[in-house]
Structure formats: structure tokens, C-alpha cells
Write an enzyme that holds these catalytic residues in place. Structure first.
Site, short mmCIF file in Angstrom:
data_model
loop_
_atom_site.label_atom_id
_atom_site.label_comp_id
_atom_site.label_asym_id
_atom_site.label_seq_id
_atom_site.Cartn_x
_atom_site.Cartn_y
_atom_site.Cartn_z
N ARG A 31 -3.97 3.24 2.20
CA ARG A 31 -4.03 2.18 3.23
C ARG A 31 -5.44 2.05 3.81
O ARG A 31 -5.86 0.95 4.21
CB ARG A 31 -3.01 2.47 4.32
N TYR A 56 -0.53 3.28 -7.15
CA TYR A 56 0.02 2.37 -6.14
C TYR A 56 -0.50 0.96 -6.38
O TYR A 56 -1.56 0.77 -6.99
CB TYR A 56 -0.43 2.80 -4.73
N ARG A 68 5.00 11.80 -0.42
CA ARG A 68 5.64 11.17 0.73
C ARG A 68 5.03 9.80 0.98
O ARG A 68 3.83 9.60 0.84
CB ARG A 68 5.45 12.02 1.98
N ASP A 89 4.70 6.46 3.77
CA ASP A 89 4.77 6.14 5.20
C ASP A 89 5.92 5.19 5.50
O ASP A 89 6.48 4.56 4.60
CB ASP A 89 3.47 5.45 5.65
#
Length: 307
Positions: free
Chosen positions: A235, A143, A72, A74
């Protein structure tokens, strides 16, 4: 597994999932601009990637089609290499080509292109073995976080880049990242879910500023790869490195935050939970899977609690 970054991947509700009823499993690879979505997971009254995809699948297949996602993302986070799997009954699959001579998977891909919004693209659809699990079968997720740290490289046309207010020291950020590689308890970098482990194996956290003529020239680019990610982990890793890049923290600070293993806020000299950077610079680039013969074993390993 997961950043919400990789949070729980299965969709709620009922549909045509039916591994034991002769259903055919398909893998979809998709990309999306996360700017206009409230994240991946379906939420009542909000526009989400899962909601848009499952709505498109239901229109094409004429039955509810829940999907399972690799990780998932954000609200505001993008994807170039997101992966989902879904199960379709043979009768539904057989009806997709209509009178054309396309394969059912190719017909699904073409028809989805006609109903999905422009900021969500399914790039491929292929049949996979029943053991394929987009979430638990993944070996790793990669990422990238892209940052523009000066007016000379700010580009108003790019929505996958964070505009940062101060110049960044890429060498210091790279040096600070080395201590976080390997298997650790990343509690200080996660928002843990009840009963879930925060132990992860960070395979890469690197920083570069590509030169002229190369992709992302002039930007500060982080590459982050792990076997899986806790909620908000990517993050938070970037967030603590920005403090180093700005010169507000020494290169030893991220290692101290990791060792603290806490969700407490900390203080000026006491490490606490890592700060979280904004979502818009983050893109899920790639999810890796093992060969077909190893899919079941990988899924079984991934389901094992990591204490």
C-alpha cells in the site's frame, strides 16, 4: 513474512497442530472479498478471515483447527490466491468422508463450502508434505492494485477497485517504479515490527492500463511481486506512485524516498515515510512455492534474519 501485507502467519492459541504426532498436513487455497472483514488475523469481537475460516473448520472437524497463512492481509484487502496450511490428526481426517467414497481432503472441501460465509471460498484442499509451510515456504507473493481514475471506468459493482479523484499518468508511474526493483531496505515503505528486518527483494512493480476487451479494461493496474512484504509495504509503494501519477512529484521521488530509509514524515522537498493508499484496491493474487524436494530448504532460508 508478509503485507500486514505479509505479517506473521501463525495463529495464536492451541488446537490440533501436531507435526510430531502423526498429523496430516493439508494445504488450502482460498479467495475472499475483504470488504466485510477486519483483515486476516483473528481479533476478539471482530469479523476476520482467519476467524471465519477457523470457525468453519472447527464446525466440520469438531475440534479446534489453527491455520498458518502465507501472508496476513489488512482490513478491506481481498485475495484470489491466499494459501494456508493446517494439521489434522488421522482420526479426524478419516471421519470427514462419513459414508461417502470421497477422499478426506475432498470431503473437507465440500463440507467447508456448506458452512463458510459467501465472501470466503476455499477453492482446493490437498495433502502436502510435512515440510510444506504456507508462510516460510513461499518463494514469492504477487499482488495487484486496481484503480479507476475517471467516471468513464467507475463501476459500482466492483468492490476490488479504488476510485481515484484524479487522472493518472501510467507512463510516469512505470518510469518511477524501475529504481525500486531489486533488494533494498524498504524502511520508508514499511511499518517495521520490533526485531524484524525491512530488507526485501522487489521483483516487479509495474503499471498498465489494459485496452478494450481485456480484463480490467480502462483501469490502472499495478502488479507488485516480492519474496515477501513488510507490514503495509504494498500500500505504501502504490501510495508514493500515486503522487507521481498525479504530477505532484517527479519520477525521481520514489527513489529518494527509498534512499531516505526513514519513518520520519519528511517535508515538501525532504523525502520521508511513504504515504499509504486505501486498502480496497489491493488483491493478493498468487503465492509461489518450490517443488516438494526443496520445501524444507526454502523454509530454513526464509527463517533466517535478513539484515
Amino acid at each position: 513474512m508478509h503485507t500486514s501485507d505479509d505479517a506473521a502467519g501463525h495463529s495464536p492459541g492451541t488446537g490440533v497442530r501436531g507435526e510430531g504426532a502423526g498429523a496430516v498436513r493439508l494445504r488450502l487455497d482460498l479467495s475472499y472479498d475483504g470488504t466485510g472483514f477486519h483483515g486476516w488475523a483473528a481479533q476478539p469481537g471482530l469479523r476476520t478471515v482467519q476467524g471465519a475460516l477457523e470457525e468453519g473448520l472447527a464446525r466440520v472437524c469438531r475440534v479446534p483447527v489453527p491455520v498458518t497463512v502465507a501472508g496476513r492481509t489488512d482490513a478491506g484487502v481481498h485475495a484470489r490466491g491466499q494459501v494456508v496450511h493446517l494439521d489434522l490428526p488421522p482420526a479426524v481426517l478419516a471421519g470427514l468422508p462419513g459414508r461417502s467414497d470421497r477422499s478426506p481432503a475432498d470431503a473437507l472441501l465440500t463440507r467447508l463450502g456448506g458452512v463458510l460465509p459467501p465472501d470466503l471460498v476455499v477453492r482446493s484442499a490437498v495433502p502436502v508434505p510435512p515440510a510444506f509451510d504456507a508462510r516460510f515456504g513461499a518463494l514469492s507473493r504477487r499482488y495487484r492494485y486496481r484503480i479507476s481514475d475517471g467516471p468513464g471506468v467507475h463501476d459500482p459493482l466492483r468492490r476490488d477497485v479504488l476510485r481515484h479523484r484524479r487522472p493518472l499518468d501510467v507512463a510516469a508511474m512505470a518510469a518511477a517504479s524501475a529504481a525500486l526493483h531489486g533488494e533494498h531496505d524498504f524502511l520508508s515503505f514499511c511499518r517495521p515490527r520490533e526485531g524484524a528486518s525491512t530488507v526485501r527483494t522487489l521483483r516487479e512493480l509495474s503499471w498498465r492500463r489494459p485496452g478494450e476487451g481485456r480484463a480490467d479494461a480502462g483501469l490502472v493496474v499495478a502488479t507488485v511481486e516480492a519474496d515477501a512484504f513488510c507490514h503495509h509495504m504494498v500500500r505504501s509503494l502504490v501510495g508514493v506512485m500515486l503522487q507521481v501519477g498525479e504530477g505532484r512529484r517527479g519520477v525521481d521521488w520514489p527513489a529518494r524516498v527509498l534512499a531516505a530509509a526513514t519513518r520520519d514524515p519528511g517535508g515538501p522537498e525532504v523525502p520521508g515515510a511513504a504515504p499509504m493508499c486505501p486498502p480496497q484496491g489491493l488483491t493478493l493474487e498468487h503465492v509461489a512455492y518450490p517443488p516438494d524436494a526443496e520445501l524444507a530448504a526454502q523454509a530454513a532460508r526464509a527463517r533466517t534474519f535478513r539484515g
